[in-house]
Scaffold this motif. Sequence first.
Motif, PDB file in Angstrom:
ATOM      1  N   VAL A  64       0.685  -1.278   0.051  1.00 55.98           N
ATOM      2  CA  VAL A  64       0.129   0.139  -0.132  1.00 55.98           C
ATOM      3  C   VAL A  64       0.813   1.515  -0.091  1.00 55.98           C
ATOM      4  N   VAL A  65       1.910   1.219   0.650  1.00 55.15           N
ATOM      5  CA  VAL A  65       2.775   2.336   0.932  1.00 55.15           C
ATOM      6  C   VAL A  65       3.586   2.543  -0.660  1.00 55.15           C
ATOM      7  N   TRP A  66       3.810   1.597  -1.102  1.00 50.49           N
ATOM      8  CA  TRP A  66       4.504   1.565  -2.505  1.00 50.49           C
ATOM      9  C   TRP A  66       3.400   2.295  -3.547  1.00 50.49           C
ATOM     10  N   HIS A  67       2.281   1.698  -3.321  1.00 52.56           N
ATOM     11  CA  HIS A  67       1.254   2.126  -4.408  1.00 52.56           C
ATOM     12  C   HIS A  67       1.109   3.642  -4.077  1.00 52.56           C
ATOM     13  N   VAL A  68       0.980   4.035  -2.905  1.00 53.54           N
ATOM     14  CA  VAL A  68       0.811   5.615  -2.757  1.00 53.54           C
ATOM     15  C   VAL A  68       1.780   6.549  -2.841  1.00 53.54           C
ATOM     16  N   MET A  69       2.984   6.040  -2.814  1.00 55.97           N
ATOM     17  CA  MET A  69       4.269   6.866  -3.137  1.00 55.97           C
ATOM     18  C   MET A  69       4.333   7.108  -4.734  1.00 55.97           C
ATOM     19  N   VAL A  70       3.881   5.866  -5.357  1.00 53.08           N
ATOM     20  CA  VAL A  70       4.108   6.003  -6.986  1.00 53.08           C
ATOM     21  C   VAL A  70       3.019   7.016  -7.540  1.00 53.08           C
ATOM     22  N   LYS A  71       1.675   6.609  -6.845  1.00 52.12           N
ATOM     23  CA  LYS A  71       0.656   7.846  -7.323  1.00 52.12           C
ATOM     24  C   LYS A  71       0.771   9.227  -6.899  1.00 52.12           C
ATOM     25  N   VAL A  72       1.164   9.481  -5.568  1.00 51.52           N
ATOM     26  CA  VAL A  72       1.238  10.716  -5.059  1.00 51.52           C
ATOM     27  C   VAL A  72       2.514  11.656  -5.743  1.00 51.52           C
ATOM     28  N   ASN A  73       3.516  10.871  -5.947  1.00 56.27           N
ATOM     29  CA  ASN A  73       4.727  11.537  -6.613  1.00 56.27           C
ATOM     30  C   ASN A  73       4.786  11.440  -8.049  1.00 56.27           C
ATOM     31  N   GLU A  74       3.625  10.672  -8.727  1.00 57.03           N
ATOM     32  CA  GLU A  74       3.734  10.721 -10.188  1.00 57.03           C
ATOM     33  C   GLU A  74       5.030  10.137 -10.629  1.00 57.03           C
ATOM     34  N   VAL A  75       5.562   9.194 -10.067  1.00 53.44           N
ATOM     35  CA  VAL A  75       6.787   8.401 -10.623  1.00 53.44           C
ATOM     36  C   VAL A  75       6.463   7.728 -11.862  1.00 53.44           C
ATOM     37  N   PRO A  76       7.285   7.752 -12.949  1.00 52.95           N
ATOM     38  CA  PRO A  76       7.184   7.235 -14.296  1.00 52.95           C
ATOM     39  C   PRO A  76       7.287   5.779 -14.001  1.00 52.95           C
ATOM     40  N   HIS A  77       6.432   5.039 -14.814  1.00 61.16           N
ATOM     41  CA  HIS A  77       6.486   3.608 -14.740  1.00 61.16           C
ATOM     42  C   HIS A  77       7.812   2.887 -15.122  1.00 61.16           C
ATOM     43  N   TYR A  78       8.689   3.786 -16.183  1.00 59.23           N
ATOM     44  CA  TYR A  78      10.085   3.204 -16.276  1.00 59.23           C
ATOM     45  C   TYR A  78      11.038   3.328 -15.518  1.00 59.23           C
ATOM     46  N   ILE A  79      11.068   4.056 -14.276  1.00 60.03           N
ATOM     47  CA  ILE A  79      11.592   4.537 -12.994  1.00 60.03           C
ATOM     48  C   ILE A  79      11.182   3.360 -11.966  1.00 60.03           C
ATOM     49  N   LEU A  80      10.030   3.523 -11.599  1.00 57.10           N
ATOM     50  CA  LEU A  80       9.258   2.824 -10.685  1.00 57.10           C
ATOM     51  C   LEU A  80       7.908   2.179 -11.033  1.00 57.10           C
TER      52      LEU A  80
END
Length: 305
Positions: A64-80
């Motif tokens: 859940v923390v991983w998912h929230v960090m990716v969504k909130v910070n808008e990390v590109p999928h080719y990075i994380l």
Amino acid sequence: MTSIKEDEVHTDGGLDSDPAKKEEPREFASGPTLPTKESAAAAKRRDRFFTIVIPLCVIACLIVVWHVMVKVNEVPHYILPGPSLVVNSLVSDWHILFPALLVTAKITLMSLALALLGGGGMAILLVQSRWIETALYPIMVILQVTPIIAIAPLILIYAPTTQTALLICAFVVAFFPILSNMVQGLKSVDHNLLNLFELYGASRWQTLVYLKLPSCLPYFMTGLRIGGGLALIAAVVAEFAAGSAGAGSGLAFRLLESQFRLNISRLFAALFLLASLGVLIFAITSFISWWTLHRWHESSVKREN
């Protein structure tokens, strides 16, 4: 003449002789009571429940923390990539990842089996004679302390096939923990028991079979658990060094391929399969250790109090 009532009669010590008025025996503090069968079974079920639930809850929280960090910070999928992308890649690329998983698992299990046979046999040979141990043990130590990534190119040159080279590399890494633990176990036999066997005229073979091998079984099981994880690590590292590719390659090649193509979701999926394989090997070896020792050895027997 004055009559004396029976309840007014006293003894010489001044205490009433009435049984109803006698002093009750004092209660002494009792020690810890042993649990009943029902409470022990309930405690066992509760411990088993929490043993399974707590790790699963921790893993779920991390996801859940991983998912929230990716969504909130808008990390590109080719990075994380997010967990959903990793799951989609695991499903869509299953036809690519699963055969590679089988190759890696085959090399790991074969090397572990060879390490068990070789390490156990070499340990028995070493403890039979001090001269043999003095001559061969330093060679085993040199093989262990030398990084496998440095030996792998030589093994690739002299091995007939790449799969054989990977098997040898994994065997070398998993061999020494089993050897070292079993030698320590064979040397840790109670000297009083050894003297007893000598007193009754037991041969060296009888002493080995009926005393030394059962006594070193906990050490052997420890080496088995350590060797299982190291065999998987060595198989992946050896495949990195070999640079093998193609249909018969393992998960290490799929990791490199995903990295070069920036397919990070497939890379995470391959890492998940590797971690799952490692957990499965550790669970199997731990179960074998428990099944072997839980009836008699203190490390696996549950305390009754």
